[in-house]
Design an enzyme around this catalytic site. Structure first.
Site, short mmCIF file in Angstrom:
data_model
loop_
_atom_site.label_atom_id
_atom_site.label_comp_id
_atom_site.label_asym_id
_atom_site.label_seq_id
_atom_site.Cartn_x
_atom_site.Cartn_y
_atom_site.Cartn_z
N ASP A 253 3.66 -6.42 3.69
CA ASP A 253 3.21 -5.35 4.59
C ASP A 253 3.42 -5.76 6.05
O ASP A 253 2.77 -5.23 6.95
CB ASP A 253 1.72 -5.07 4.30
CG ASP A 253 1.20 -3.84 5.01
OD1 ASP A 253 2.03 -3.01 5.40
OD2 ASP A 253 -0.03 -3.73 5.17
N ASP B 146 -0.23 4.43 0.97
CA ASP B 146 -0.49 5.44 2.00
C ASP B 146 0.27 5.12 3.28
O ASP B 146 0.73 4.00 3.49
CB ASP B 146 -1.99 5.52 2.31
CG ASP B 146 -2.55 4.23 2.91
OD1 ASP B 146 -2.19 3.14 2.41
OD2 ASP B 146 -3.32 4.31 3.87
N HIS C 110 0.83 -1.22 0.00
CA HIS C 110 0.00 0.00 0.00
C HIS C 110 0.85 1.26 0.00
O HIS C 110 1.92 1.30 0.60
CB HIS C 110 -1.02 -0.02 1.14
CG HIS C 110 -0.46 -0.01 2.52
ND1 HIS C 110 -0.16 1.15 3.20
CD2 HIS C 110 -0.15 -1.01 3.38
CE1 HIS C 110 0.29 0.85 4.40
NE2 HIS C 110 0.32 -0.45 4.54
N ASP D 130 6.24 1.25 6.46
CA ASP D 130 4.89 0.73 6.32
C ASP D 130 4.15 1.65 5.37
O ASP D 130 3.63 2.67 5.78
CB ASP D 130 4.22 0.69 7.70
CG ASP D 130 2.78 0.25 7.66
OD1 ASP D 130 2.37 -0.29 6.61
OD2 ASP D 130 2.07 0.44 8.65
N HIS E 128 3.74 3.14 12.50
CA HIS E 128 2.76 4.16 12.90
C HIS E 128 3.31 5.11 13.95
O HIS E 128 2.57 5.58 14.81
CB HIS E 128 1.45 3.52 13.42
CG HIS E 128 0.74 2.73 12.38
ND1 HIS E 128 -0.57 2.35 12.51
CD2 HIS E 128 1.14 2.25 11.18
CE1 HIS E 128 -0.93 1.66 11.43
NE2 HIS E 128 0.10 1.59 10.61
N GLU F 138 -4.93 1.89 2.67
CA GLU F 138 -4.98 0.68 3.49
C GLU F 138 -5.15 1.04 4.95
O GLU F 138 -5.87 0.39 5.69
CB GLU F 138 -3.70 -0.15 3.31
CG GLU F 138 -3.73 -1.52 3.95
CD GLU F 138 -3.20 -1.56 5.39
OE1 GLU F 138 -3.34 -2.62 6.03
OE2 GLU F 138 -2.67 -0.56 5.87
N GLU F 139 -4.47 2.10 5.37
CA GLU F 139 -4.47 2.46 6.80
C GLU F 139 -5.84 2.89 7.30
O GLU F 139 -6.08 2.89 8.50
CB GLU F 139 -3.44 3.57 7.07
CG GLU F 139 -2.00 3.20 6.72
CD GLU F 139 -1.39 2.17 7.66
OE1 GLU F 139 -2.09 1.72 8.58
OE2 GLU F 139 -0.22 1.81 7.46
ZN LIG Z 1 0.90 -1.45 6.33
#
Ligand SMILES: [Zn+2]
Length: 423
Positions: free
Chosen positions: A211, A93, A91, A154, A393, A188-189
């Site tokens: 991922d 984003d 992903h 990520d 994150h 995705e997030e």
């Molecule tokens: Zn991810």
């Protein structure tokens, strides 16, 4: 199996590629009600489209409306005709937990095991005291930020690894493989990564999301998930003469919570233990609104948990009168294991490659969901592979250079196996 370091025609350096992608702000935003949720994701999509075209990938397609990028690496001539078409997905984003704008990635070479001062002023320190996993990374080259942003490994590490795999195969046609599909997805997030995913265009029979985190991670089990909304209708009466007349909605919400098993709570559970998680509670005497999420890896236990919610609601309605508690319960996603089990070669082959590379497979159930879970239920069985990134994150996110390189080897190895694998 050939390692990427032994390959004749080298692709662009993986780390340079990764750092270029981290510079594009692709943070998604769940509040815009748009698809993609933020325009920055298009900037990365356009760049990936251009790079795939330049490296000579086939069927390169950029969905300009919904911001997906697809491409094909055709099978080599020596691969048997009936090998399965394998896909790889990452992903574009990044999480909205911390800013992803002006990411200033740098490499800490030959990490010595001490604290890493991320910001000049020493405000943000990446320390093995807070993140014990760092103690296993001494001697490694680490990619970190300056503490003002997340890194975006990520999932830009996954993107860079897939792109490197693509370029490696395109530049070295003597490396045998079957047909390979690539897709890069937005949002995705915020849980919308598969909303506009075109499975037909993608065209793979099986796929892996790239991922995960630690090198060796191989995830093919995740939670079954449901969301619960309770609207509790009380009866507000002046407290002075409320006896036998008042119905306090908030206290009924408490009563609901008190009947749930105390230890089946995210605070006390791990591994394959499920839970009820109170995510929001708002109430007065007249009315209360309560939200829960219900999670369990095991489908039977998941059903039992949902049945328990229904039973408690029924009990409270008998006690206080029909309509006191209004329940809405909806399933959010399911454990992909049900869809992977008939195709365990996806797990076995990934493990086989890892073992050949001297990497210990880490086989842990995800305590959450993945895009792969959604795709598995849409008909594309899709376990999740590692990337070599850590502390997702947040501003303490980092990636390990050698682990990212080994992840490329894992992906190349999987393609190699499926280049021979007939179904
Ligand atoms: Zn991810």
């Amino acid at each position: 199996m050939k390692l990427s370091c032994e390959i004749k025609n080298k692709p662009e350096d993986l780390i340079e590629r990764f750092i270029r992608y981290t510079k594009i702000d692709t943070q998604s935003d769940e509040h815009t009600n748009k698809s993609p949720s933020t325009p920055g994701q298009h900037d990365l999509a356009k760049l990936l489209y251009k790079e795939l075209m330049e490296m000579g990938a086939s069927d390169v397609f950029y969905d300009q409306e919904h911001c997906y990028v697809y491409a094909t690496i055709p099978a080599t001539n020596d691969s048997p005709k009936n090998t399965p078409v394998i896909g790889f997905i990452s992903h574009m984003d990044t999480s909205d937990a911390v800013s992803g704008k002006d990411v200033n990635a740098r490499i800490v070479e030959n990490y010595d095991g001490s604290d890493i001062k991320l910001s000049e002023d020493g405000k943000y320190i990446l320390s093995p005291k807070d993140f014990p996993v760092l103690t296993e990374k001494t001697g490694e080259d680490l990619i970190v930020t300056d503490g003002s942003t997340l890194l975006g490994a990520d999932d830009k590490a996954g993107i860079a690894e897939i792109m490197t795999m693509a370029e490696t195969f395109l530049k070295n046609p003597e490396l045998k493989h079957g047909e390979i599909k690539i897709a890069f997805t937005p949002d995705e997030e915020i849980g919308e990564g598969t909303d506009h995913f075109d499975l037909e265009r993608f065209g793979a029979q099986f796929a892996y999301t790239v991922d995960g985190g630690d090198l060796g991670t191989l995830e093919y089990e995740n939670f079954n998930a449901a969301e619960v909304e309770l609207i509790i209708n009380g009866r507000s009466v002046h407290p002075g003469d409320a006896k036998n007349r008042m119905l306090n909605a908030t206290l009924i919400a408490y009563e609901f919570q008190s009947m749930l098993p105390a230890f089946e709570n995210p605070m006390y559970t791990e591994g394959r233990e499920g839970f009820f998680h109170l995510t929001m509670m708002k109430g007065t005497c007249e009315k209360a609104v309560v939200y829960y999420i219900v999670r369990d890896h095991d489908m039977e236990k998941f059903k039992v948990k949902k049945e328990m919610v229904r039973n408690i609601v029924e009990f409270l309605n008998k006690k206080y009168g029909e309509g006191t508690v209004e329940l809405t319960m909806e399933d959010s996603y399911y454990n992909m294991i049900e869809k992977i089990r008939p195709h365990m070669h996806l797990v076995d082959n990934a493990k086989k490659v890892m073992e050949e590379l001297g990497i210990t497979p880490i086989d842990v159930p995800i305590r959450g969901g993945t895009d792969g879970a959604m795709l598995s239920y849409k008909g594309l069985p899709c376990p999740n592979l590692c990337t070599g990134g850590y502390n997702y994150h947040g501003r303490y996110e980092f990636a390990v250079v050698s682990e990212m390189r080994k992840t490329v080897d894992i992906i190349l190895g999987i393609c190699g196996i499926y280049g021979e694998f007939e179904i």
